[in-house]
Every structure is written in C-alpha cells, then in structure tokens.
Design an enzyme around this catalytic site. Structure first.
Site, PDB file in Angstrom:
ATOM      1  N   GLU A   1       6.626 -51.759  98.320  1.00 61.10           N
ATOM      2  CA  GLU A   1       6.366 -52.624  97.164  1.00 61.10           C
ATOM      3  C   GLU A   1       5.541 -53.849  97.509  1.00 61.10           C
ATOM      4  OE1 GLU A   1      10.907 -53.101  97.983  1.00 61.10           O
ATOM      5  OE2 GLU A   1       9.355 -51.570  98.235  1.00 61.10           O
ATOM      6  N   ASN A   2       5.341 -54.122  98.798  1.00 62.56           N
ATOM      7  CA  ASN A   2       4.423 -55.195  99.180  1.00 62.56           C
ATOM      8  C   ASN A   2       2.971 -54.812  98.947  1.00 62.56           C
ATOM      9  OD1 ASN A   2       5.131 -53.360 101.369  1.00 62.56           O
ATOM     10  ND2 ASN A   2       3.746 -54.546 102.649  1.00 62.56           N
TER      11      ASN A   2
END
Length: 460
Positions: free
Chosen positions: A288-289
């Site tokens: 999700e980064n």
C-alpha cells in the site's frame, strides 16, 4: 517563478501558531522530511495540528515540547516503540483522530481536488464508523468522510527543478502527492535541485503547480527503520513441550496456499516474510506504500535505495516492478484487483472477525491500511502465532478487542494449524507436524465446530 529557498528555515519563516501540517513518510521513517522537521523544531510555533500516516521519530521533540494540539494519523502507536505521544494522548493533553490509511490519503486527495467529502466502505462495523453518516449506493453501505485540507505539507523527493516540478525515486512517493495537493503551501526537500527543463517531462511525478517551495536536504535521514523489539523469525514457540512452526515457517506455509496467478498484498510482521517464498511463482506482490512486483527482503538497505515494502523494509525489485502513490495503491485494493491480502492479528474469532490495531489500555492504536484491505473483497488470510507471548489466546469465540473487520477472514495460519472459514465458522484444515487436532483445539478458545479437522491444507 523560482520556488527555491535558501534553507529549510527560510521556507518555514511564515509558519505561525495554529498551523496544520501534513508530514509525509511511510513505515517508521521512509521518506520522512527530516530537514523540514529539524527546521520546525527550531521554531517556536505552537498549537499545531499534524497530519501523517504515523509521526516519524524526528517529530518527537516537537510533540514532547507540548507544541502539538491535535493529530490526524493512521498510527498513534507502533509495536515496540513508546514515546511522549502515548502519555500526552492518554492524559488528554493532545487530541487525535485515528484514520485508516486509505481513507486518510483519499480525504487529502479530495481536499486537494476541491471536493467536500468522500464515501468509502472502509471502517464499516468498526469503532471508526461510530457517529458517522452511512449511505447506500447500489445496495452497498458507505461511510461519509470529510475532505482534509492543510496549511502546509512537508514532503521529500529525489529531485526538483526551480519551477517546483518533482521527481520521486522508487517507492518513496507513497503519501507525498496527496499531501502536497491538499496543502496551501507544499514544501519539498530534495537531494538535488536542477534547472527548469532538466527533468524529462515524463519523469515529473508531481507538477510544480502543486508545490510552493523547494529546498535542498540539509539533514541525513538516520531515523530507525524498525520498531525496537523485532521478534526473531527463526525461533519457534513451544506448546506442550513441543515446538510449533517458526514465524518463517508460518510464512512459508501460507505461501503454499496462495493461488496462481494472483496479486497479493502483504501486511506487517509475519506476513512480510512471505515475500521470500514466492520468487519462482506466478504471484505479484503489492504494497500500500505504492509498489507492485517486489521480491524477497534484503538486509542491505543501500542495495536497492527506496525499494521497500509496506513495513518500510528493503526488498528486491523483480522484473516488471512499478511504483506509484498511495492513492493509486488503494484504488487497486478497494476496486478488488488484489486477490489475496495477508495480515497479522491480535485476535481472530469463530465467525472470522479480526482485530489487529489496538489492545486494551492502548490510547489510539495502529490501523494502517488493514481496514481498507479487509474491505476489499479479496481473500483475507491472517498469519499469527497461536497464542500470545504471555500465553493469551489469539483464536477466540468472539473478539474482545476493537474490530478491524467483521466476518471477513477466510484463512488463518498459525504456528500450530491452518484454519478455514466454512459455513460461517473457522475449522481446522490441517495441523503442524507433531501435533494433533485435539491438542490444537485444547489451545484454542473457541467452540469446536462439527467440521472438526480436514486432512490436507491444499490450495485456495
């Protein structure tokens, strides 16, 4: 339109009391704007509102000095790390709003886009939904979340030109674009400043219209990347005098259950080790980064600069890897394009509800992207040790801790067994070598379903 300032201090010269500041960064410290934070520490500005995924340690002196009145974050606390923030929050000296990571980045994106609010499925049936408007679209419920706008944004990047055009490197863009767009004054600290025209147009990741000020980095990022008490991954916990699986073996067992082809998101802790067991398989890992297509964990942080997973841990780039911001990452997640999400947990209960962001006595907690992930519609797999470090049960009849998601877990892999949810309840699918189903149930504080145990873990 020259946006270059001579120093971080000069770029912050008009930052007054009461300002709201979005501080970018991911994990413990990846992409933390350490030069701008150092300049802020030298100012006397007080009554600040800080918006962040989680405050990097470089912000601790500002908080400890009583200069922050309010936090809007995904993490108020991180495993293995304690700070003055915990004390200030517990006494009410500083207030906070805890926001799921995907919701946070989307609220900032909405603020930057001139929108008033968003509707999201994230957080339904959890404490995050309390007191919020719920509206149905196409028969599905969504929470109303207001847009966030801030006075300043502190972000970091690789290069920028004098017009404020910004180039990020690797996975180190994450929240920065949405933070910059939501700010009245976005300030970026960079490794290198070049003249206008020196950045190829196709490598400009954030157009200068969103950036007000550019400064060269003056402070090296030497902040710790990990929590203080990382558990050894190769030491097994014992039950009844016998060793269960190690944390690495839990991850390896889970990797065997993944379908091919598939896109898979890996969470913090034990799930992060799974990337070391999928190298030759048709599985693409997503973080999700803002990373898609990474490989195993590497110990040398300098081997692949700015290539890291959602834990902030350095990983190898696989052929076809791509990088993007967190808005795009959560678009992949919420739209159902990620097939499997793999999380850690404090508790999972018999109906498949999961709690993984707070424990009793904790003020706030660490939601991160977990609520977005369990609401994605993909297969949800939880990896954890069967019982906690003090012998407390982690598989329970009903979760006593605040929920991350309700009746959403499909598979649980512990150091003793693999469980699957069938007909609304968890049942043993297979047990670890040296153990029986009866032993596992005796160590599990939930009702034994009629299904009992099914031999062979199999695939999904």
């Amino acid at each position: 339109m020259d946006k270059v300032y001579e120093s971080p201090a000069a770029a912050l010269a008009d930052l007054d009391d009461g300002a709201s500041i979005a501080v970018s960064g991911f994990g413990q410290s990846a992409g933390a704007p350490v030069s701008l934070l150092a300049a802020l520490r030298e100012r006397s500005s007080r009554e600040l509102c800080l918006v962040a995924n989680g405050l990097p340690p470089g912000a601790d002196p500002i908080v400890e000095g009583g200069r922050v009145r309010h936090l809007i974050v995904s993490f108020t606390a991180r495993s293995g790390r304690s700070s003055a923030t915990d004390q200030l929050l517990s006494t009410g000296a500083m207030t906070f709003e805890l926001v799921p990571q995907g919701t946070l980045v989307e609220r900032l994106r909405a603020g930057g886009a001139g929108l008033g609010a968003i509707f999201t499925p994230t957080g339904l049936n959890t404490p995050i939904a309390e007191g919020k408007e719920v509206r149905c679209f196409d028969g599905k419920p969504y929470l109303l979340e207001p847009a966030i706008r801030v006075d300043y944004a502190f972000i970091t990047a690789h290069r920028a030109d004098r017009l404020g055009n910004v180039e990020f490197r690797g996975a180190n863009r994450h929240l920065a674009p949405s933070f910059a767009k939501a700010a009245r004054v976005a300030i970026v600290e960079v490794d290198e400043i070049v003249e206008a025209g020196e950045l190829p147009p196709e490598r400009i990741d954030l157009p200068g219209i969103f950036v007000a000020r550019v400064v060269r980095k003056t402070v090296a990022n030497t902040l710790p990347k990990y929590g203080l008490h990382r558990r050894p991954a190769d030491i097994a916990r014992e039950y009844n005098g016998k060793p269960g699986r190690t944390r690495l073996q839990i991850a390896e067992q889970a990797a065997d259950l993944l379908p091919e082809p598939s896109y898979v998101n890996l969470g913090l802790g034990i799930p992060s080790h799974l990337s070391s067991f999928v190298e030759d398989r048709d599985i693409i890992l997503q973080g999700e980064n803002g990373i898609l297509g990474y490989g195993e964990i590497v110990d040398d942080d300098e081997l692949y600069p700015d290539v890291f997973n959602a834990s902030g841990v350095s990983v190898t780039p696989r052929p076809g890897i791509s990088y993007f911001d967190s808005v795009t990452s959560f678009e992949m997640i919420r739209s159902g394009r990620v097939d499997v999400v793999v999380l850690g947990a404090y508790q999972v209960d018999a109906e498949g509800s999961v709690a993984n962001w707070a424990v009793p006595g904790m003020t706030g907690g660490g939601i991160g992207g977990a609520m977005d992930l369990v609401a994605s519609g993909g297969t949800v797999m939880v990896l954890m040790e069967h019982r906690g470090s003090n012998g407390e049960p982690k598989l329970v009849q009903r979760c006593a801790f605040p929920l991350t998601g309700k009746a959403c877990v499909d598979i649980v892999v512990t150091d003793l067994a693999v469980f699957r949810r069938r007909d609304g309840v968890l049942a043993i699918d297979s047990v670890a070598p040296g153990f029986t189903a009866e032993e596992v149930w005796a160590l599990t504080e939930m009702d034994v379903p009629a299904a009992g145990v099914r031999n062979g873990a199999g695939g999904m």
